[in-house]
Design a protein around this motif. Structure first.
Motif, PDB file in Angstrom:
ATOM      1  N   GLY A  67     -14.148  -3.192 -14.003  1.00  0.00           N
ATOM      2  CA  GLY A  67     -13.381  -3.403 -12.783  1.00  0.00           C
ATOM      3  C   GLY A  67     -12.936  -2.078 -12.203  1.00  0.00           C
ATOM      4  N   ALA A  68     -12.759  -2.066 -10.880  1.00  0.00           N
ATOM      5  CA  ALA A  68     -12.287  -0.863 -10.188  1.00  0.00           C
ATOM      6  C   ALA A  68     -10.761  -0.866 -10.193  1.00  0.00           C
ATOM      7  CB  ALA A  68     -12.814  -0.851  -8.757  1.00  0.00           C
ATOM      8  N   LYS A  69     -10.168   0.207 -10.659  1.00  0.00           N
ATOM      9  CA  LYS A  69      -8.707   0.288 -10.723  1.00  0.00           C
ATOM     10  C   LYS A  69      -8.134   0.330  -9.311  1.00  0.00           C
ATOM     11  CE  LYS A  69      -4.860   2.522 -12.915  1.00  0.00           C
ATOM     12  NZ  LYS A  69      -4.446   3.246 -14.087  1.00  0.00           N
ATOM     13  N   ILE A  70      -7.170  -0.541  -9.069  1.00  0.00           N
ATOM     14  CA  ILE A  70      -6.487  -0.590  -7.784  1.00  0.00           C
ATOM     15  C   ILE A  70      -5.166   0.168  -7.887  1.00  0.00           C
ATOM     16  CG2 ILE A  70      -5.437  -2.095  -6.049  1.00  0.00           C
ATOM     17  CD1 ILE A  70      -7.251  -4.352  -7.165  1.00  0.00           C
ATOM     18  N   GLN A 106      -1.851   2.353   1.276  1.00  0.00           N
ATOM     19  CA  GLN A 106      -2.813   3.039   0.433  1.00  0.00           C
ATOM     20  C   GLN A 106      -3.520   1.985  -0.409  1.00  0.00           C
ATOM     21  OE1 GLN A 106       0.102   5.528  -1.448  1.00  0.00           O
ATOM     22  NE2 GLN A 106       0.460   4.116  -3.105  1.00  0.00           N
ATOM     23  N   THR A 107      -4.554   2.367  -1.107  1.00  0.00           N
ATOM     24  CA  THR A 107      -5.192   1.421  -2.015  1.00  0.00           C
ATOM     25  C   THR A 107      -4.131   0.918  -2.987  1.00  0.00           C
ATOM     26  OG1 THR A 107      -7.343   2.491  -1.829  1.00  0.00           O
ATOM     27  CG2 THR A 107      -6.961   1.156  -3.797  1.00  0.00           C
ATOM     28  N   GLY A 108      -4.050  -0.395  -3.127  1.00  0.00           N
ATOM     29  CA  GLY A 108      -3.039  -1.000  -3.989  1.00  0.00           C
ATOM     30  C   GLY A 108      -1.801  -1.461  -3.254  1.00  0.00           C
ATOM     31  N   SER A 109      -1.683  -1.144  -1.972  1.00  0.00           N
ATOM     32  CA  SER A 109      -0.524  -1.582  -1.183  1.00  0.00           C
ATOM     33  C   SER A 109      -0.597  -3.074  -0.901  1.00  0.00           C
ATOM     34  CB  SER A 109      -0.479  -0.871   0.177  1.00  0.00           C
ATOM     35  OG  SER A 109      -0.217   0.482   0.058  1.00  0.00           O
ATOM     36  N   LEU A 110       0.554  -3.641  -0.629  1.00  0.00           N
ATOM     37  CA  LEU A 110       0.620  -4.983  -0.078  1.00  0.00           C
ATOM     38  C   LEU A 110       0.831  -4.849   1.418  1.00  0.00           C
ATOM     39  CD1 LEU A 110       2.993  -6.899  -2.537  1.00  0.00           C
ATOM     40  CD2 LEU A 110       0.492  -6.862  -2.523  1.00  0.00           C
ATOM     41  N   LEU A 111       0.109  -5.635   2.191  1.00  0.00           N
ATOM     42  CA  LEU A 111       0.371  -5.769   3.619  1.00  0.00           C
ATOM     43  C   LEU A 111       1.032  -7.123   3.801  1.00  0.00           C
ATOM     44  CD1 LEU A 111      -2.905  -4.568   5.398  1.00  0.00           C
ATOM     45  CD2 LEU A 111      -0.770  -3.320   5.078  1.00  0.00           C
ATOM     46  N   ILE A 112       2.200  -7.118   4.413  1.00  0.00           N
ATOM     47  CA  ILE A 112       2.979  -8.337   4.605  1.00  0.00           C
ATOM     48  C   ILE A 112       3.034  -8.610   6.095  1.00  0.00           C
ATOM     49  CG2 ILE A 112       5.203  -9.442   4.160  1.00  0.00           C
ATOM     50  CD1 ILE A 112       5.542  -7.018   2.039  1.00  0.00           C
ATOM     51  N   SER A 113       2.559  -9.779   6.500  1.00  0.00           N
ATOM     52  CA  SER A 113       2.479 -10.075   7.932  1.00  0.00           C
ATOM     53  C   SER A 113       3.868 -10.229   8.532  1.00  0.00           C
ATOM     54  CB  SER A 113       1.656 -11.335   8.182  1.00  0.00           C
ATOM     55  OG  SER A 113       2.336 -12.477   7.722  1.00  0.00           O
ATOM     56  N   GLU A 114       3.966  -9.848   9.805  1.00  0.00           N
ATOM     57  CA  GLU A 114       5.231 -10.036  10.509  1.00  0.00           C
ATOM     58  C   GLU A 114       5.474 -11.542  10.637  1.00  0.00           C
ATOM     59  OE1 GLU A 114       5.930 -11.239  13.710  1.00  0.00           O
ATOM     60  OE2 GLU A 114       3.972 -11.389  14.582  1.00  0.00           O
TER      61      GLU A 114
END
Length: 187
Positions: free
Chosen positions: A90-93, A8-16
């Motif tokens: 700023g746009a809130k994340i 979702q907006t604000g998530s972290l994506l962590i690469s494999e």
């Protein structure tokens, strides 16, 4: 599927751990916008050789590091911050995390030493995904998503350990992945 968590907006994506794409190898990406038509994020752990003062000539003493936000529009400058109380834009994340804002006001705050390194992060370029692309990449096990993390992690400058810390933050089920070698042939 490694990650059952929907981003979702604000998530972290962590690469494999064995991702081959040099743009995202061992990367942690902050999703600043997750929309039906596409998504935007910034790689948090790829520091460039530049400081903000190298890119903005009238900020001669701005020694803020600049990170490579991704492979798209590398001639653009972006920032994520947690100083809304002073910048007032700023746009809130998520929580106390904001994307962008009034750059003129930011320059004044920087010149007056009213912004600290652990409150803001600058990026050249960004990461972008078309509609449905992130979901498909998660299904292909390219990414793990995290929605529950301490926002302090976003401002860590130690890019070597950020990926590892983000993996460990996913919980005990994933912690062993943090110890995988960069090249699976090293096992």
């Amino acid at each position: 599927m490694i990650s059952p968590i929907q981003p979702q907006t604000g998530s972290l994506l962590i690469s494999e751990p064995f991702m081959l794409d040099p743009n995202f190898k061992r990367s942690v990406v902050l999703l600043t916008e997750l929309e039906t038509l596409g998504s935007v994020g910034f790689v948090l752990n790829q520091k460039s050789e530049f400081l903000l003062s190298d890119l903005i000539s009238d900020l001669k003493w701005a020694d803020f590091p600049v990170f490579i936000g991704g492979p798209v529009e590398k001639d653009s400058l972006h920032f994520v911050h947690r100083c809304y109380d002073r910048l007032l834009s700023g746009a809130k994340i998520k929580d106390d995390l904001f994307w962008g804002g009034n750059f003129h006001d930011l320059k004044i705050l920087i010149e007056n030493n009213e912004i600290k390194h652990d409150e803001i992060k600058f990026f050249v370029g960004y990461s972008g995904w078309s509609s449905g692309q992130i979901d498909a990449e998660i299904l292909d096990n390219a990414w793990m998503a995290s929605n529950a993390y301490d926002t302090e992690l976003v401002f860590v400058e130690d890019e070597e350990n950020l990926w590892r810390e983000a993996i460990i933050g996913l919980g005990p089920k994933y912690a062993h992945i943090a110890n995988f070698p960069e090249d699976h042939r090293w096992n």
